[in-house]
Design a protein around this motif. Structure first.
Motif, PDB file in Angstrom:
ATOM      1  N   CYS A 130     -12.396 -55.119 -13.801  1.00  0.00           N
ATOM      2  CA  CYS A 130     -13.333 -56.208 -14.129  1.00  0.00           C
ATOM      3  C   CYS A 130     -12.769 -57.531 -13.621  1.00  0.00           C
ATOM      4  CB  CYS A 130     -13.577 -56.275 -15.636  1.00  0.00           C
ATOM      5  SG  CYS A 130     -14.531 -54.883 -16.251  1.00  0.00           S
ATOM      6  N   ILE A 135     -16.261 -59.176 -12.928  1.00  0.00           N
ATOM      7  CA  ILE A 135     -17.264 -58.583 -13.836  1.00  0.00           C
ATOM      8  C   ILE A 135     -16.930 -59.017 -15.262  1.00  0.00           C
ATOM      9  CG2 ILE A 135     -18.206 -56.413 -14.753  1.00  0.00           C
ATOM     10  CD1 ILE A 135     -17.298 -55.145 -12.030  1.00  0.00           C
ATOM     11  N   ARG A 206     -22.865 -54.017 -18.872  1.00  0.00           N
ATOM     12  CA  ARG A 206     -22.334 -54.976 -17.895  1.00  0.00           C
ATOM     13  C   ARG A 206     -21.319 -54.277 -16.989  1.00  0.00           C
ATOM     14  NH1 ARG A 206     -21.589 -61.017 -19.065  1.00  0.00           N
ATOM     15  NH2 ARG A 206     -23.435 -61.620 -20.212  1.00  0.00           N
ATOM     16  N   GLY A 210     -21.912 -53.789 -13.143  1.00  0.00           N
ATOM     17  CA  GLY A 210     -20.867 -54.366 -12.290  1.00  0.00           C
ATOM     18  C   GLY A 210     -20.364 -53.334 -11.293  1.00  0.00           C
TER      19      GLY A 210
END
Ligand SMILES: Cc1cc2nc3c(=O)[nH]c(=O)nc-3n(C[C@H](O)[C@H](O)[C@H](O)COP(=O)(O)OP(=O)(O)OC[C@H]3O[C@@H](n4cnc5c(N)ncnc54)[C@H](O)[C@@H]3O)c2cc1C
Length: 477
Positions: A130, A135, A206, A210
């Protein structure tokens, strides 16, 4: 205006589960709808075709691009990426130290410890991924707490902690007194428990969206709104075209009950989540500000976590077992009510806080309670399945393993014990889904009685123990 209609204080979208996407996915799509990925409309060729645009499929695509950026990769998703459980789950990326008993039974201690360490790396890896790719999946590493809510669970907790200690992992999983537990999250239902260091929460949709963005940027082709109907070798056939590939990956989670390569090893059970309105002041009152993931010890697990804006997402595995993945996995108002009852029981100080959303999804229960990843026989078809409601951290390993198997890389990942492991088969249909349905309700009845200090009754107890008696690592002893 929200309508609050009942004693459980359900309102808004919580009253119509399944009529809308999960709250996580709606939130993620508002943040970034992503570029369109139109359906497949003709015959194409690829090096690898992946069926399923959840974490398993997308991590596999990601690691394939890491291993060889020149591969032609096509992902087929019947709905949109992240619309399945990957965008509906509790967002628990949690360790496996609590599953040592099953792991050691199946694979022996050394391999079990390797698997636990790989999961720990996977949890960290999700956070790093991430960070590297920008992300914002609300990744928060707060650990995982187990809460004892019934006398029957005290021994389970002791055994779990003792096993970790004996395996040299006392730092990974340790006992928590009632006072220690309540200092981190105060509920009248909690009587003590355990703390596992490996545990991070994410906003799962998410993360899924992502991943979708990153693999698209790397040249992977995704066709959404494209249901695969069958495999012919490594060619995937859909109603409007086909993908002829050298390798095919089945990353279809509980929909695997409809695929001959997987169905003897899976049962589809439902799980539901309810979500409160933001109530950060109430969270502060009960001291739950450390972002810990929490669950109880029931087989029909209750699991709960907070969000950055002060909500509680509370899940309950109390749903039903079914033969196919149908509407009952998303529109079951009884399962929503049961989950909400669990929440109201544990958090009475939130009585005035409305439950404003609820959604469900299917879980691919395996006979061992653990997933396996590998190659189907001698074919060029690969699979990842059997997460049993615990796939957020393992799917990243699945992606790595499948990418390594497909590209022939000789890595530590492909030597993990769950790679090409052969779990026992469930009985054939219709016995499998009928049996699962009856046993599931018996487990819930037994655990509810124990929690309320009642005797569960002989028949219910015996039925709940059936899976263990049949040699499966599922349900109570
Ligand atoms: C309510 C709920 C809560 C959960 N909570 C947690 C949790 O907190 N922590 C945790 O670790 N795990 C949790 N899980 C389990 C976790 O979500 C899964 O193990 C994980 O998402 C599996 O990822 P996947 O990619 O294998 O499956 P999925 O996300 O289900 O992806 C499979 C995809 O395949 C698609 N598909 C199916 N059939 C076809 C077809 N024929 N053609 C094309 N596409 C197809 C589906 O639409 C789906 O998008 C939960 C699950 C549920 C339902």
């Amino acid at each position: 205006m929200t309508t609050t209609t009942n004693a459980l204080n359900l309102s808004g979208a919580a009253l119509t589960p399944g009529a809308q996407r999960s709250w996580w996915l709606r939130e993620a799509l508002t943040e970034d709808p992503g570029e369109p990925c139109p359906p497949l409309a003709r015959d194409v060729t690829a090096d690898v075709v992946i069926v399923g645009g959840g974490f398993s499929g997308l991590w596999t695509a990601y690691f394939l691009t890491e291993r060889n950026p020149n591969l032609g990769i096509v992902v087929l998703e019947q709905d949109i990426c992240g619309s399945g459980p990957s965008g509906r789950n509790g967002g628990f990326a949690s360790g496996w130290w609590d599953d040592l008993h099953g792991l050691v039974t199946l694979y022996g201690q050394e391999a079990a410890l390797r698997a636990c360490r790989a999961i720990a790396e996977s949890i960290k890896g999700i956070g790093e991924f991430c960070g590297q790719h920008g992300i914002d999946a609300w990744y928060r590493s707060g650990g995982y707490m187990y809460a004892i809510t019934a006398t029957a669970h005290e021994r389970l907790c002791e055994d779990m902690v003792k096993l970790a200690r004996e395996a040299g992992a006392a730092d990974e999983l340790r006992e928590l007194s009632a006072a220690e537990l309540k200092a981190r999250c105060s509920s009248p239902a909690f009587r003590g428990g355990a703390y596992m260091r490996d545990g991070a929460s994410v906003q799962p949709a998410r993360l899924a969206r992502g991943l979708r963005r990153v693999v698209l940027e790397r040249g992977v082709t995704i066709h959404e709104g494209t249901a695969a109907s069958r495999l012919d070798g490594a060619t995937v056939i859909t109603s409007a075209g086909s993908v002829r590939a050298k390798h095919a990956v089945l990353a279809v989670n509980a929909w695997g009950v409809g695929w001959p390569q997987l169905n003897r090893h899976l049962v589809a059970w439902s799980s539901y989540i309810v979500l409160t309105s933001p109530a950060p002041e109430r969270l502060r009152e009960i001291g739950w500000t450390g972002g810990e993931l929490i669950s109880d010890f029931r087989t029909s697990l209750r699991y709960f976590r907070t969000t950055p804006d002060g909500r509680i997402a509370f899940g309950g595995g109390g749903g039903r077992a079914r033969r196919t993945v149908d509407d009952m996995f998303t529109r079951d108002t009884r399962a929503v009510a049961e989950t909400a009852e669990g929440f109201r029981l544990m958090f009475p100080t939130f009585a005035e806080v409305p439950i404003e959303d609820a959604w469900g999804g299917p879980i691919d229960v395996s006979p061992t309670h653990l997933p396996t990843f590998g190659r189907a026989g001698t074919s060029h078809v690969y699979y990842a399945a059997g997460y049993t409601g615990n796939g957020v951290a393992p799917t990243r390993i699945a992606g790595e393993v499948l990418a390594d198997l497909i590209t022939g890389a000789d890595t530590d990942a492909v030597r993990l014990p769950m790679v090409n492991a052969r779990p026992p088969a469930f009985p054939p249909e219709p016995l499998r889904s009928w049996g699962a349905m009856v046993v599931r309700r018996a487990m819930i009845a037994k655990e509810t009685a124990e929690e309320q200090g009642r005797e569960p009754g002989f028949v219910v107890s015996q039925l709940a123990r059936t899976p263990r008696r049949m040699g499966y690592l599922l349900g109570p002893d």
